[in-house]
Design an enzyme around this catalytic site. Sequence first.
Site, PDB file in Angstrom:
ATOM      1  N   HIS A   1     -10.593  -5.744   8.610  1.00 41.82           N
ATOM      2  CA  HIS A   1     -11.114  -5.660   7.278  1.00 41.82           C
ATOM      3  C   HIS A   1     -12.450  -4.585   7.391  1.00 41.82           C
ATOM      4  O   HIS A   1     -12.460  -3.931   6.350  1.00 41.82           O
ATOM      5  CB  HIS A   1     -11.808  -6.881   6.717  1.00 41.82           C
TER       6      HIS A   1
ATOM      7  N   GLU B   1       0.808  -1.295   0.014  1.00 46.58           N
ATOM      8  CA  GLU B   1      -0.147  -0.155   0.079  1.00 46.58           C
ATOM      9  C   GLU B   1       0.818   1.228  -0.120  1.00 46.58           C
ATOM     10  O   GLU B   1       0.413   2.099  -0.622  1.00 46.58           O
ATOM     11  CB  GLU B   1      -0.862  -0.104   1.148  1.00 46.58           C
TER      12      GLU B   1
END
Length: 734
Positions: A520, A451
């Site tokens: 998540h 990321e």
Amino acid sequence: MSTKKREELSRLYYWLASARALCNVLKRNRAKIHGPLLTAMGQEAIGAGIVWGLHELGIAEKSWKDGDHRTLWSLTPAMSDILGVDLSYEFIKNHYLKATSPDRGRDANVHFGFPEHRIGGFDVSHMAAMIGVSAGRAEALRMLEYDGREPSKRPVVVSCFGEGAAQQGVVHEVMNWVAASNAPLSEKELSEQEPFLDDLARKTGVQRGAPLIVVIQVNQKSLYTDPREEHGNAHKGRPSHFAQRALGYPGWCGLDVDGDDPLEVADAIKIAAHRAQRLEGSSLIIAHTYRRTAHNEDQHGTLTSEEKMELEASWASEPLKRFANYLISHQILSEREIDEIENRAEDEMNARSESALEEQNVSLEEDQKDSARFAPHVYTLQEVKPAQENSRLVPYNTAALMVLEECLRNDSSVTFCGEDIAHPTGGVFALWRGLEEKFGNGRVFNTPISEEALVANLVGRASMGLKPWGEYEYAPFGKESLVIVDYVVGANFYQKKRLYPIVLLNHFGVVGEGGSGHYHSDCTEADFFHNQGWKVVFPADAYDLAGLLRAANEDPNPVVIYMQIYAHGKREFRRLVPNEPYMIPLGKAAVKREGKDVTVVVYGACAVQAALNEAEELAKEGIECEVVDLRTVVPLDIETIAVSAKKTGRVIIMHEASRKGGVGAYIKDDLDSDVGVWSRLRAPIVVLAAKDIPIPSASVLEWDRLPFELEKRENDTRLRSRRLAEAVRDAMKF
């Protein structure tokens, strides 16, 4: 030796002498510099050698030079000479924090660059963080400037940092990313991608490609950390061979050079550039040198007698002395000519310093005139209200695909990347079906699980004029990229007027009907809300999503879009979407339901829908709630909230994220401090948010944590909020 060659080598020595003089003049004026002074005396050969190599290839002006806080000292005078632009003067002004400096007094010392001259600069102190930006620039260079150009004329990107920074994880992430970018396609892949290939890709088999050169200075010294503590240095007689790290990444090669010899550095740059220009792979150049000055001029501490002897010995082989001896011994220059070059460089830097000190200082008055976090923008399309005859009913997820496909089709500068997005199934959420097949793997592509490298790559692409979109697979995964989010992107418009038109998609919230837990499902908008340079958007339904995405794509500022995972495909979030394109301006809230009794301020698709559903139920009791959907939490439309608050006299704020440090608490504080609002309130402001605990996985626990819940119905579910209903009834008692 020819006269031309003699003149050229004299010029190279002038670059070295100018870099030394630049350090000297600022060191002499240390008392006039607010903040640290990080010099690089004794390491001038690396930056000068990089520029010399690029110059001899004829690509110095067009190539990107992303220097760190040591190479910038020598990159700047060298490029000043090549361009005929006095960048050294700007360098000095930046150290004196002048209002006319590159950073306008907002950021001092070496945190700057000259993007207009393709000098990327050292925009953040997190050392190697800029390597990902360099990789993005390199991919953009290949995309925009390589096809149809002779290989020898193609520019490259050079990224510089020290061996301490080389230990950061982002270096591994980016080298791995670049290896994937430079990897040739298989015969099958080439056949599938044929409609999207340019001539260069057909010749090389490389569709994307990153013509990147990384230069690591092995300084042999850190701030206070010994090389053994930093990277092992030597183990059982085996020294650290940094160049061999390149062997771990396909397509990379490693080169060891004497970093105190500018000609050797230049030769390595030429070898590396030759490979990069032909998309044969990237190169890792290890420049062995010595840190002959402290990390900064104010560094305190003592050296042992052994360390002092080592430092003193290192000056015997410093770059200026070595190169001067070379020029004299080969009868290229005389000692007198060497002295003349050095004196000229010193006189020029002294004159620049004296002039810079007379420049305008920073003032509070000027800062107040120009302190905006965002570049202003007027959107080219208006919002269009949907009507049955000119619209169609569109699901939330379909609206996202529709607009991204539209942007890719209408603008060749738009690219899209993320984890698992370029697959026939459309990725983890099945959102992006068909995009890669329609636009090719050069514009729609999968990324490594990196990321930080992803967001940095978007920055590099944006700096080259592209309009990059990226996606976190799940919002919590994006925390790994916060160095880039906060410090490379967030601060740079205010500090440097950098424009990074990025669209970052961030999926958040309950997955399905629960079970994915904290890692998540977490709602992470605080990461961006507390930032200083991102617009933060929460589309509530398909209509909002389409309009806000179009606006984000056009906006010159970085925008993060929080897309509700639960909303994908759910009936509650379908809306009529006009057939004609429209935009919803970022920073403007919407009153989704009129009411006279209680203002409900809300954002996020689930929270908005729960509020609307609950308002309908409360209306049956005679209580009329006005539902204000923020749509954008940065910039925050506090005016619309205030108008509604004055109208109803009662305010309840609801959002999915935790209350602690959240948006709701900020809005409450803002309203409480507004006398015009406070004087009209009949009841205390209430904030309804998720419990301040990590997200549990068990469904009953996960939904209990939230300020809303699922109401089971015969063939479906819908969102409700008992907590909101209770808070509204309590407010009505006042």
